[in-house]
Design a protein around this motif. Structure first.
Motif, PDB file in Angstrom:
ATOM      1  N   TRP A 233     -21.052 -21.906  -6.399  1.00 55.05           N
ATOM      2  CA  TRP A 233     -21.052 -21.425  -5.030  1.00 55.05           C
ATOM      3  C   TRP A 233     -21.151 -19.901  -5.030  1.00 55.05           C
ATOM      4  N   ASP A 234     -21.789 -19.332  -4.020  1.00 59.03           N
ATOM      5  CA  ASP A 234     -21.717 -17.877  -3.859  1.00 59.03           C
ATOM      6  C   ASP A 234     -20.313 -17.522  -3.371  1.00 59.03           C
ATOM      7  N   TYR A 235     -19.744 -18.394  -2.584  1.00 54.71           N
ATOM      8  CA  TYR A 235     -18.339 -18.329  -2.193  1.00 54.71           C
ATOM      9  C   TYR A 235     -17.954 -19.707  -1.692  1.00 54.71           C
ATOM     10  N   HIS A 236     -16.676 -19.954  -1.627  1.00 50.64           N
ATOM     11  CA  HIS A 236     -16.195 -21.245  -1.163  1.00 50.64           C
ATOM     12  C   HIS A 236     -14.947 -20.997  -0.330  1.00 50.64           C
ATOM     13  N   VAL A 237     -14.721 -21.832   0.671  1.00 54.94           N
ATOM     14  CA  VAL A 237     -13.583 -21.664   1.564  1.00 54.94           C
ATOM     15  C   VAL A 237     -12.752 -22.940   1.573  1.00 54.94           C
ATOM     16  N   ILE A 238     -11.460 -22.770   1.386  1.00 60.54           N
ATOM     17  CA  ILE A 238     -10.534 -23.897   1.418  1.00 60.54           C
ATOM     18  C   ILE A 238      -9.384 -23.563   2.366  1.00 60.54           C
ATOM     19  N   LEU A 239      -8.634 -24.574   2.726  1.00 63.33           N
ATOM     20  CA  LEU A 239      -7.437 -24.390   3.530  1.00 63.33           C
ATOM     21  C   LEU A 239      -6.239 -24.708   2.647  1.00 63.33           C
ATOM     22  N   LEU A 240      -5.254 -23.821   2.661  1.00 67.27           N
ATOM     23  CA  LEU A 240      -4.054 -23.975   1.850  1.00 67.27           C
ATOM     24  C   LEU A 240      -2.856 -24.113   2.775  1.00 67.27           C
ATOM     25  N   GLN A 241      -2.048 -25.132   2.559  1.00 65.94           N
ATOM     26  CA  GLN A 241      -0.815 -25.315   3.319  1.00 65.94           C
ATOM     27  C   GLN A 241       0.353 -24.983   2.423  1.00 65.94           C
ATOM     28  N   VAL A 242       1.131 -23.998   2.837  1.00 63.15           N
ATOM     29  CA  VAL A 242       2.266 -23.537   2.056  1.00 63.15           C
ATOM     30  C   VAL A 242       3.513 -23.693   2.918  1.00 63.15           C
ATOM     31  N   GLY A 243       4.219 -24.796   2.724  1.00 57.77           N
ATOM     32  CA  GLY A 243       5.445 -25.053   3.475  1.00 57.77           C
ATOM     33  C   GLY A 243       6.653 -24.619   2.674  1.00 57.77           C
ATOM     34  N   VAL A 244       7.706 -24.250   3.370  1.00 59.29           N
ATOM     35  CA  VAL A 244       8.928 -23.783   2.721  1.00 59.29           C
ATOM     36  C   VAL A 244       9.559 -24.886   1.880  1.00 59.29           C
ATOM     37  N   GLN A 245       9.525 -26.096   2.383  1.00 61.13           N
ATOM     38  CA  GLN A 245      10.199 -27.191   1.691  1.00 61.13           C
ATOM     39  C   GLN A 245       9.238 -28.212   1.093  1.00 61.13           C
ATOM     40  N   SER A 246       8.000 -27.813   0.885  1.00 56.53           N
ATOM     41  CA  SER A 246       7.055 -28.763   0.302  1.00 56.53           C
ATOM     42  C   SER A 246       6.142 -28.050  -0.695  1.00 56.53           C
ATOM     43  N   GLU A 247       5.507 -28.840  -1.520  1.00 54.99           N
ATOM     44  CA  GLU A 247       4.580 -28.322  -2.521  1.00 54.99           C
ATOM     45  C   GLU A 247       3.293 -27.848  -1.828  1.00 54.99           C
ATOM     46  N   PRO A 248       2.718 -26.721  -2.261  1.00 52.22           N
ATOM     47  CA  PRO A 248       1.463 -26.246  -1.643  1.00 52.22           C
ATOM     48  C   PRO A 248       0.350 -27.285  -1.779  1.00 52.22           C
ATOM     49  N   LEU A 249      -0.419 -27.431  -0.689  1.00 47.33           N
ATOM     50  CA  LEU A 249      -1.507 -28.405  -0.645  1.00 47.33           C
ATOM     51  C   LEU A 249      -2.823 -27.714  -0.321  1.00 47.33           C
TER      52      LEU A 249
END
Length: 165
Positions: free
Chosen positions: A60-76
Motif C-alpha cells: 500500500w502507499d498508505y493504509h488506514v485502520i481503526l483502533l479501539q483502545v478501552g481502559v478495561q479491554s485489550e486494544p482492537l
C-alpha cells in the motif's frame, strides 16, 4: 463487518466506520483512533489482506485502520481490508499483518476518531490515473466533506490531510 460500508482501497471506509460507531453507539467514540500507516517511500507491505495472493503482502502507499483502545479491554483493530477477524486483537494484527522481512519501518499518524469525523475531506483525486480514469472504482456515495472542510482543500499525510480543527 457485514454491516459496514466498504469500497476496496478507499480510506473513506474508516470514516464511514467511525460514522457508524457514532450513530449506532457500538463503542465510545473517545476510545477510537484512526491510524494512518505509511512510510517515506510510500511502500508499506501488509499481510493478511483480502486482496493478497496467498501469503504475499499487499503493498500500500498508505493504509488506514481503526483502533479501539478501552481502559478495561485489550486494544482492537478494525481493518476492513484484512482477512483477520473483525475486530482483531492489536497484538495479533501487529504480528500477522504488520510483519516485515525487508526492514521497512512503517510510520504511523494517529488521529482521534471524533477529530477525523469533523475534519476529514477527500476529493478522491489521488485515486485517479493521469488520464482521469479511476485506479479503483470509487464508492457509490459522494466524496466526503464536512461543513468546515470541502473536498480537495485538505490533503492528509501522505495522501489526505486533516485540516486544522
Amino acid at each position: 463487518r457485514e454491516k459496514c460500508i466498504y469500497t476496496s482501497c478507499y480510506e473513506e471506509n474508516v470514516w464511514k466506520l467511525c460514522e457508524f460507531v457514532r450513530e449506532e453507539r457500538t463503542a465510545p467514540l473517545e476510545e477510537l483512533l484512526v491510524v494512518f500507516i505509511s512510510n517515506e517511500n510510500r511502500t508499506v507491505p501488509l499481510w493478511k489482506q483480502r486482496s493478497a495472493h496467498g501469503d504475499q503482502p499487499v503493498i500500500w502507499d498508505y493504509h488506514v485502520i481503526l483502533l479501539q483502545v478501552g481502559v478495561q479491554s485489550e486494544p482492537l483493530v478494525y481493518d476492513l481490508d484484512s482477512e483477520l477477524s473483525f475486530p482483531c486483537r492489536l497484538q495479533l494484527y501487529a504480528h500477522q499483518a504488520l510483519r516485515s522481512d525487508r526492514g521497512i519501518k512503517p510510520k504511523l499518524r494517529v488521529v482521534p476518531a471524533d477529530s477525523f469525523l469533523l475534519n476529514f475531506a477527500s476529493d478522491r483525486s489521488h485515486m485517479r490515473n493521469p488520464d482521469g480514469s479511476w485506479k479503483m472504482p470509487p464508492p457509490l456515495y459522494p466524496p466526503i466533506h464536512t461543513a468546515s472542510h470541502e473536498p480537495g482543500l485538505h490533503q492528509h499525510e501522505p495522501c489526505c490531510r486533516l485540516g486544522a480543527g
